[in-house]
Write an enzyme that holds these catalytic residues in place. Sequence first.
Site, PDB file in Angstrom:
ATOM      1  CB  SER A  81      -3.241   3.579   1.069  1.00 20.34           C
ATOM      2  OG  SER A  81      -3.429   4.304  -0.129  1.00 20.34           O
ATOM      3  NE  ARG A 129      -3.485   6.915  -3.075  1.00 20.53           N
ATOM      4  CZ  ARG A 129      -4.006   7.595  -2.062  1.00 20.53           C
ATOM      5  NH1 ARG A 129      -4.599   8.762  -2.289  1.00 20.53           N
ATOM      6  NH2 ARG A 129      -3.956   7.122  -0.814  1.00 20.53           N
ATOM      7  CG  LEU A 140      -2.033  -0.994   1.315  1.00 23.76           C
ATOM      8  CD1 LEU A 140      -2.646  -0.993   2.709  1.00 23.76           C
ATOM      9  CD2 LEU A 140      -3.103  -0.702   0.270  1.00 23.76           C
ATOM     10  CG  ASP A 141      -0.556   4.901  -1.707  1.00 24.05           C
ATOM     11  OD1 ASP A 141      -0.963   5.342  -0.624  1.00 24.05           O
ATOM     12  OD2 ASP A 141      -1.273   4.799  -2.717  1.00 24.05           O
ATOM     13  CE  LYS A 142       5.279   9.083   4.600  1.00 19.76           C
ATOM     14  NZ  LYS A 142       6.426  10.018   4.446  1.00 19.76           N
TER      15      LYS A 142
END
Length: 334
Positions: free
Chosen positions: A113, A193, A109-111
């Site tokens: 999220s 996104r 997961l990106d930072k």
Amino acid sequence: MKVKKNMNTSSKVHLAKYLKECGNYTKSQVQDLIKQKRVLVNHHYYPLSYIVKESDIIRVDGMVLSKVPYVYYLYHKPVGIVCTNNLNIKNNIIKQVNLPYRVFCVGRLDKESSGLIILTNDGVFANDLINTDKNVEKEYIVTLEKPIDQKLLESLKTPITIRNKITKETRVKIINNYSFQIILTDGKYHQIRRLVIRGENKVKTLKRIRIGKYKLNGLKENEILKFIYKGSYNDSLQVEICDDVVLEDTIRDENVNIEEEIIFNENNQELHYILDNYLNENERKIIKMLYGIDSKVYKQNEISEILNIPQYKVSRIKISLLKRIKDCINNQKF
């Protein structure tokens, strides 16, 4: 119930792979260890091509390298934690969870999220979950800055090209005017996104709540659950939760069960005999520092700094040494 072991020597595991998987070493570090003659197999030096046997005792810098089982954890990642094994990156997930095993993320997961991350050291298991050909579902809840409109809905349901690959179809369910639930079977870089931006909106929050049949359920932010894996991917996945506690309690319980059977004090002659005859100098030093034998009691983070050993390795070494001491006592090796 049997839990898969990380090293199955019947499948001809070479020394190079054994060192990498059990010792948390990179490929170049493994090569350096062999060149510098820092690895002993039953008190002998062997090349990286040596096939490890079940009965082999392998030492690195004099310390026994224990076989590591496959481990599986569900982790609720908060916003701000980075899914990377690079310890030089601030707020990396490895330092955050501080596990006693070398693990990696399944489904990053990106930072910005939050939500479900699976941590494991089982490459085959991980591949079953992330292989897009197997269509394992990933489910997310997304909140937006602007209300949902028809343009956004069309964007969410229409494939998009990311890094020269076309994404698969998604399933979308509207929760309210500002949030929706979406299910993917690929999950490419910033896919949700990008779909939202294409629909002329912006993501406010993004949380993953499911990977295959593994669900976030009531797991709180920054909590971890250890589970036993059995089966294969997607519909045949099965989870058995070991304990409804955070990881630190699970590890502590494993230590306490063994510690209760061993009396750590200066007057225990049996223990001193075992330390002097069955542990090397570095191993004796760690046990004495942990339990205040001949010195004060040191915390694991203090031992990590003094001996220049990662803290998670101190935890793993502690468990391994306690089990060896217990085995010596049970076999009356004194």
